[in-house]
Write a protein that holds these residues in place. Structure first.
Motif, PDB file in Angstrom:
ATOM      1  N   ASP A  80       0.852  -1.191   0.000  1.00  0.00           N
ATOM      2  CA  ASP A  80       0.000   0.000   0.000  1.00  0.00           C
ATOM      3  C   ASP A  80       0.891   1.245   0.000  1.00  0.00           C
ATOM      4  OD1 ASP A  80      -1.686   2.149   0.508  1.00  0.00           O
ATOM      5  OD2 ASP A  80      -2.670   1.192   2.212  1.00  0.00           O
ATOM      6  N   PRO A  81       0.836   2.052  -1.070  1.00  0.00           N
ATOM      7  CA  PRO A  81       1.711   3.234  -1.127  1.00  0.00           C
ATOM      8  C   PRO A  81       1.389   4.267  -0.044  1.00  0.00           C
ATOM      9  CG  PRO A  81       0.169   3.227  -2.960  1.00  0.00           C
ATOM     10  CD  PRO A  81      -0.003   1.916  -2.242  1.00  0.00           C
ATOM     11  N   ASN A  82       0.243   4.131   0.595  1.00  0.00           N
ATOM     12  CA  ASN A  82      -0.136   5.064   1.662  1.00  0.00           C
ATOM     13  C   ASN A  82       0.070   4.496   3.066  1.00  0.00           C
ATOM     14  OD1 ASN A  82      -1.032   7.143  -0.139  1.00  0.00           O
ATOM     15  ND2 ASN A  82      -2.742   5.801  -0.606  1.00  0.00           N
ATOM     16  N   PHE A  83       0.761   3.367   3.146  1.00  0.00           N
ATOM     17  CA  PHE A  83       1.063   2.788   4.459  1.00  0.00           C
ATOM     18  C   PHE A  83       2.551   2.914   4.708  1.00  0.00           C
ATOM     19  CE2 PHE A  83       2.651  -0.639   7.103  1.00  0.00           C
ATOM     20  CZ  PHE A  83       1.849  -0.518   8.196  1.00  0.00           C
ATOM     21  N   PRO A  84       2.916   3.276   5.903  1.00  0.00           N
ATOM     22  CA  PRO A  84       2.075   3.818   6.961  1.00  0.00           C
ATOM     23  C   PRO A  84       1.524   5.188   6.580  1.00  0.00           C
ATOM     24  CG  PRO A  84       4.389   3.768   7.641  1.00  0.00           C
ATOM     25  CD  PRO A  84       4.316   3.159   6.277  1.00  0.00           C
ATOM     26  N   THR A  85       0.491   5.581   7.249  1.00  0.00           N
ATOM     27  CA  THR A  85      -0.200   6.808   6.848  1.00  0.00           C
ATOM     28  C   THR A  85       0.688   8.035   6.928  1.00  0.00           C
ATOM     29  OG1 THR A  85      -1.089   7.023   9.094  1.00  0.00           O
ATOM     30  CG2 THR A  85      -2.503   5.977   7.439  1.00  0.00           C
ATOM     31  N   ASP A  86       1.699   8.018   7.762  1.00  0.00           N
ATOM     32  CA  ASP A  86       2.582   9.181   7.889  1.00  0.00           C
ATOM     33  C   ASP A  86       3.817   9.066   6.979  1.00  0.00           C
ATOM     34  OD1 ASP A  86       3.737   7.108   9.266  1.00  0.00           O
ATOM     35  OD2 ASP A  86       4.100   8.244  11.089  1.00  0.00           O
ATOM     36  N   LEU A  87       3.801   8.127   6.055  1.00  0.00           N
ATOM     37  CA  LEU A  87       4.949   7.927   5.167  1.00  0.00           C
ATOM     38  C   LEU A  87       5.068   9.061   4.140  1.00  0.00           C
ATOM     39  CD1 LEU A  87       7.271   6.002   4.337  1.00  0.00           C
ATOM     40  CD2 LEU A  87       5.662   4.976   2.730  1.00  0.00           C
TER      41      LEU A  87
END
Length: 148
Positions: A138-145
């Motif tokens: 998931d390119p959005n994991f972790p959300t703070d990446l």
């Protein structure tokens, strides 16, 4: 007809075998060594998948366990490994059934990377991979990446 070139000049052997194949001269092929080399190519793809997963997992662990040391370099490495793994799977779809085992094997390499590059030790890390397949890709994991 086995070629002594396999032992003495591998590059010349590959050219010779390639030419024999192009010419359809199958009776002069070095079948034993050709089989070995083709099997080796498949193993290399599996190894590349494990290596890239190990780097990805290692950087995700560092991201999670050392939030105060997060860097652009880690962020880029996570993104790069995801992209390269997905490309490898696209080019070699028969690796997909091996993915669960590759993740489990790569987790050990990921832990080694963390222990080598940080003050953390093995006891600070989970026994098994804490990331789901979906999270790993998931390119959005972790959300703070991804910076806002």
């Amino acid at each position: 007809m086995p070629s002594n070139l396999y032992e003495t000049d591998f590059y010349a052997w590959t050219l010779e075998q390639s030419n024999l194949l192009k010419e359809g001269d199958f009776k002069h092929l070095d079948i034993t060594n050709l089989v070995e080399e083709i099997e080796s190519l498949g193993k290399q793809q599996r190894q590349e998948l494990r290596n890239r997963l190990g780097v990805l997992i290692g950087h995700l662990l560092k991201w999670d366990y050392q939030p105060e040391k997060r860097s652009k370099s880690w962020r880029v490495s996570i993104r790069e490994q995801r992209r390269e793994i997905l490309q490898l799977l696209k080019e070699n779809p028969s690796l997909k059934p091996y993915l669960s085992q590759a993740i489990a094997d790569a987790y050990e390499a990921g832990k080694d990377l963390v222990v080598k590059e940080t003050p953390l030790d093995y006891g600070n890390l989970p026994e098994s991979c804490p990331y789901t397949f979906e999270q790993l890709f998931d390119p959005n994991f972790p959300t703070d990446l991804n910076p806002a």
